[in-house]
Scaffold this motif. Sequence first.
Motif, PDB file in Angstrom:
ATOM      1  N   CYS A   1       0.972  -1.395 -19.169  1.00 47.31           N
ATOM      2  CA  CYS A   1       1.169  -0.209 -18.332  1.00 47.31           C
ATOM      3  C   CYS A   1       1.920   0.865 -19.114  1.00 47.31           C
ATOM      4  N   LYS A   2       1.589   2.108 -18.840  1.00 47.37           N
ATOM      5  CA  LYS A   2       2.213   3.233 -19.540  1.00 47.37           C
ATOM      6  C   LYS A   2       3.153   4.020 -18.641  1.00 47.37           C
ATOM      7  N   THR A   3       2.796   4.111 -17.361  1.00 47.44           N
ATOM      8  CA  THR A   3       3.599   4.879 -16.404  1.00 47.44           C
ATOM      9  C   THR A   3       3.578   4.177 -15.051  1.00 47.44           C
ATOM     10  N   ALA A   4       4.256   4.796 -14.084  1.00 42.50           N
ATOM     11  CA  ALA A   4       4.269   4.263 -12.719  1.00 42.50           C
ATOM     12  C   ALA A   4       2.920   4.407 -12.021  1.00 42.50           C
ATOM     13  N   ALA A   5       1.954   5.036 -12.700  1.00 44.16           N
ATOM     14  CA  ALA A   5       0.625   5.192 -12.101  1.00 44.16           C
ATOM     15  C   ALA A   5      -0.067   3.850 -11.872  1.00 44.16           C
ATOM     16  N   SER A   6       0.383   2.802 -12.560  1.00 42.19           N
ATOM     17  CA  SER A   6      -0.196   1.470 -12.320  1.00 42.19           C
ATOM     18  C   SER A   6       0.030   1.044 -10.875  1.00 42.19           C
ATOM     19  N   ASN A   7       1.151   1.495 -10.275  1.00 41.86           N
ATOM     20  CA  ASN A   7       1.404   1.216  -8.860  1.00 41.86           C
ATOM     21  C   ASN A   7       0.389   1.925  -7.965  1.00 41.86           C
ATOM     22  N   ILE A   8      -0.032   3.120  -8.387  1.00 40.65           N
ATOM     23  CA  ILE A   8      -1.033   3.858  -7.612  1.00 40.65           C
ATOM     24  C   ILE A   8      -2.363   3.123  -7.652  1.00 40.65           C
ATOM     25  N   VAL A   9      -2.741   2.623  -8.833  1.00 43.89           N
ATOM     26  CA  VAL A   9      -3.989   1.859  -8.964  1.00 43.89           C
ATOM     27  C   VAL A   9      -3.934   0.615  -8.085  1.00 43.89           C
ATOM     28  N   MET A  10      -2.809  -0.104  -8.148  1.00 44.26           N
ATOM     29  CA  MET A  10      -2.651  -1.296  -7.317  1.00 44.26           C
ATOM     30  C   MET A  10      -2.755  -0.940  -5.839  1.00 44.26           C
ATOM     31  N   SER A  11      -2.121   0.147  -5.450  1.00 39.11           N
ATOM     32  CA  SER A  11      -2.139   0.575  -4.052  1.00 39.11           C
ATOM     33  C   SER A  11      -3.557   0.903  -3.586  1.00 39.11           C
TER      34      SER A  11
ATOM     35  N   PHE B   1       0.822  -1.207   0.000  1.00 40.60           N
ATOM     36  CA  PHE B   1       0.000   0.000   0.000  1.00 40.60           C
ATOM     37  C   PHE B   1       0.862   1.265   0.000  1.00 40.60           C
ATOM     38  N   VAL B   2       1.662   1.472   1.042  1.00 39.73           N
ATOM     39  CA  VAL B   2       2.455   2.703   1.147  1.00 39.73           C
ATOM     40  C   VAL B   2       3.661   2.728   0.199  1.00 39.73           C
ATOM     41  N   PRO B   3       4.532   1.701   0.188  1.00 43.30           N
ATOM     42  CA  PRO B   3       5.719   1.771  -0.684  1.00 43.30           C
ATOM     43  C   PRO B   3       5.412   2.011  -2.165  1.00 43.30           C
ATOM     44  N   PRO B   4       4.388   1.347  -2.763  1.00 48.28           N
ATOM     45  CA  PRO B   4       4.110   1.645  -4.177  1.00 48.28           C
ATOM     46  C   PRO B   4       3.697   3.088  -4.424  1.00 48.28           C
ATOM     47  N   LEU B   5       2.997   3.694  -3.461  1.00 49.03           N
ATOM     48  CA  LEU B   5       2.602   5.097  -3.616  1.00 49.03           C
ATOM     49  C   LEU B   5       3.830   6.002  -3.647  1.00 49.03           C
ATOM     50  N   VAL B   6       4.760   5.757  -2.733  1.00 53.26           N
ATOM     51  CA  VAL B   6       5.983   6.575  -2.688  1.00 53.26           C
ATOM     52  C   VAL B   6       6.795   6.377  -3.962  1.00 53.26           C
ATOM     53  N   TYR B   7       6.911   5.116  -4.391  1.00 44.71           N
ATOM     54  CA  TYR B   7       7.704   4.844  -5.599  1.00 44.71           C
ATOM     55  C   TYR B   7       7.089   5.497  -6.831  1.00 44.71           C
ATOM     56  N   ALA B   8       5.776   5.499  -6.929  1.00 47.15           N
ATOM     57  CA  ALA B   8       5.111   6.090  -8.093  1.00 47.15           C
ATOM     58  C   ALA B   8       5.493   7.556  -8.266  1.00 47.15           C
ATOM     59  N   PHE B   9       5.739   8.265  -7.157  1.00 49.21           N
ATOM     60  CA  PHE B   9       6.118   9.674  -7.216  1.00 49.21           C
ATOM     61  C   PHE B   9       7.615   9.861  -7.471  1.00 49.21           C
ATOM     62  N   MET B  10       8.438   8.923  -7.016  1.00 51.04           N
ATOM     63  CA  MET B  10       9.887   9.131  -7.049  1.00 51.04           C
ATOM     64  C   MET B  10      10.642   8.221  -8.009  1.00 51.04           C
ATOM     65  N   GLY B  11      10.049   7.117  -8.434  1.00 49.26           N
ATOM     66  CA  GLY B  11      10.750   6.155  -9.286  1.00 49.26           C
ATOM     67  C   GLY B  11      10.807   6.594 -10.737  1.00 49.26           C
ATOM     68  N   SER B  12      11.821   6.087 -11.447  1.00 48.81           N
ATOM     69  CA  SER B  12      11.982   6.443 -12.860  1.00 48.81           C
ATOM     70  C   SER B  12      11.598   5.312 -13.803  1.00 48.81           C
ATOM     71  N   SER B  13      11.241   4.147 -13.269  1.00 46.02           N
ATOM     72  CA  SER B  13      10.827   3.025 -14.112  1.00 46.02           C
ATOM     73  C   SER B  13       9.317   3.064 -14.335  1.00 46.02           C
ATOM     74  N   ARG B  14       8.900   2.807 -15.570  1.00 48.40           N
ATOM     75  CA  ARG B  14       7.474   2.804 -15.885  1.00 48.40           C
ATOM     76  C   ARG B  14       6.825   1.455 -15.605  1.00 48.40           C
ATOM     77  N   ASP B  15       7.643   0.409 -15.509  1.00 51.22           N
ATOM     78  CA  ASP B  15       7.100  -0.953 -15.520  1.00 51.22           C
ATOM     79  C   ASP B  15       7.210  -1.711 -14.206  1.00 51.22           C
TER      80      ASP B  15
END
Length: 653
Positions: A406-416, A127-141
Amino acid sequence: MRNANSEHSIEIKEMDSSNNNNNPSLPYKVGVPPKQNLWTEFSTTLKETFFSDDPLHSFKHQSKCRQLILGIQAVFPIFEWGRNYDLAKFKGDLISGLTIASLCIPQDIGYAKLANLAPQYGLYSSFVPPLVYAFMGSSRDIAIGPVAVVSLLLGTLLQNEIDPVKDAFEYRRLAFTATFFAGITQATLGILRLGFLIDFLSHAAVVGFMAGAAITIALQQLKGFLGIKKFTKNTDIVSVMRSVFGSAHHGWNWETIVIGATFLVFLLFAKYIGKKSKKLFWVPAIAPLISVVLSTFFVYITHAENKGVQIVRHIEKGINPPSVKEIYLSGEYLLKGVRIGMVAGIIALTEAVAIGRTFAAMKDYQIDGNKEMVALGAMNIAGSMTSCYVATGSFSRSAVNYMAGCKTAASNIVMSIVVFLTLQFITPLFEYTPNAILSSIIISAVIGLIDYEAAILIWKIDKFDFIACMGAFFGVVFASVEIGLLIAVSISFAKLLLQVTRPKTVILGKIPRTNVYRNIQQYPEASKVPGVLIIRVDSAIYFSNSNYIKERILRWLTDEEEQLKAAGLFDIQFLIVEMSPVTDIDTSGIHALEELHRSLQKRDVQLVLANPGPVVIDKLHASKFASCLGEDKIFLTVADAIQTCSPKFAEEV
């Protein structure tokens, strides 16, 4: 003139400017590059080592406001790609986010058990780590969450310090402490731009370690798969199999075995379908959730828990409670938490960076390794304060994320968000989920970590790499995860040290009808030059290998002279050292060349150097060795040296 092939343009001077017009075929003398001042030399070396990607390049010649915006985007890439976000991208991220959520929820519950934590802590960590990564990570996948290898490693190291059953609260505190320092380690490596350190763990060692961990994890699942209540805490294969067969007569539960085996076959069949057709990637992705739903419903209506089928029972409802005050910042467990966190953090980092690079290459975009480390570190630091344990990139979920479009790291936000809704409303429904189905899900997931094709390829390419691979594998399987990891690191360093301290030296010969000189072992048709021995040194010359290189060159010379003497041919008069692979040389290397020069003088053999690079030639002149050797004994190419040393041969061949 300038030689464009050198790293820094090497100034080429004519041997004799007064005669060169009349003799244009005279060989050239290697010139000394312009002398840099100390600060320029130091800053250039520092930049090349730590800032080769020139992270401040985009900030140059920008206004203060623009620099602020670029700085924010550098820390939070979401503000860069988010400007061009549209409905089409959201559709892809929504589908992929929902797909990986259906995969991660059952996996997280099982992985938490690997870490000896209650099931909800696995969900918290998605829940929390994917949200943080979505804002700071550079990988889309990359898909973030708990993974099997890190969960097992963390659980093994933690239970060596605190019993997870007798003292669950202190155990949990140590887990959060380890997660906190795992994040600190990862972020520090990124901030100090020390990401190259994780490359010391070779690919072969990682392949062996992962395969061994997969076997160990699968064996650990026999407890839930067979319904065994009393099970060994050791992870080695001997202890596990002794525990399994020791409980065969009275500890196995046939109802549990039927449930586990049935759904394991279903999960493996779903994976087979997904591999046969990429369009059906969603089948293995949703198969674990379907298995959980069906098995839970079956146990609920049949009350199989009354017949010995072990179930998950209670999972805490609600989102992550704060855990800042539970982290050890003093006391006896502080250093233990630091040690465990550093090990788990580096392994998690290695896996995440490898996954990120793999999918970035497949989609042809770049990821910043140091930014990735900072992002992973920040998310684990935040996670440690919100009841999470070490999270990283999952290969299986990232592969599903990639195939789902997936197109961006926003998929992590959806999962979260899906995990958030699960924690908030659905966790009571998992009460009757049998442990056997979680074991089946984990077994089917870790099978993919056994990359036997990679092991076969390693065997074909490099036998020493294969030893590292098998050493890590057997260390994990027959000893423990930490022993396997230690073996993997040790063998990787041993290989590196062996290559540094024992570099290759080869004899060169002339390729017929050319002026090219190559290794005579690779090109048997290459001919040796009468009276001349040409040796190439395939490494920088440092204190660690300088004596070996000197002695190896002298052994080559001795062997060659013995062969010539036996054949009644001319003695060696010139020894040419081809130095194009020698990227650097230190004081010990200079001393070794001086000693080699003196030894050759006693044998009436002249030392000649060919094609030293800019760094090397600069140091040869600074040490006065070039003057001692003689300016006419340093040439641009081997062909130039032969033209001077053995002109008859140069004309005949």
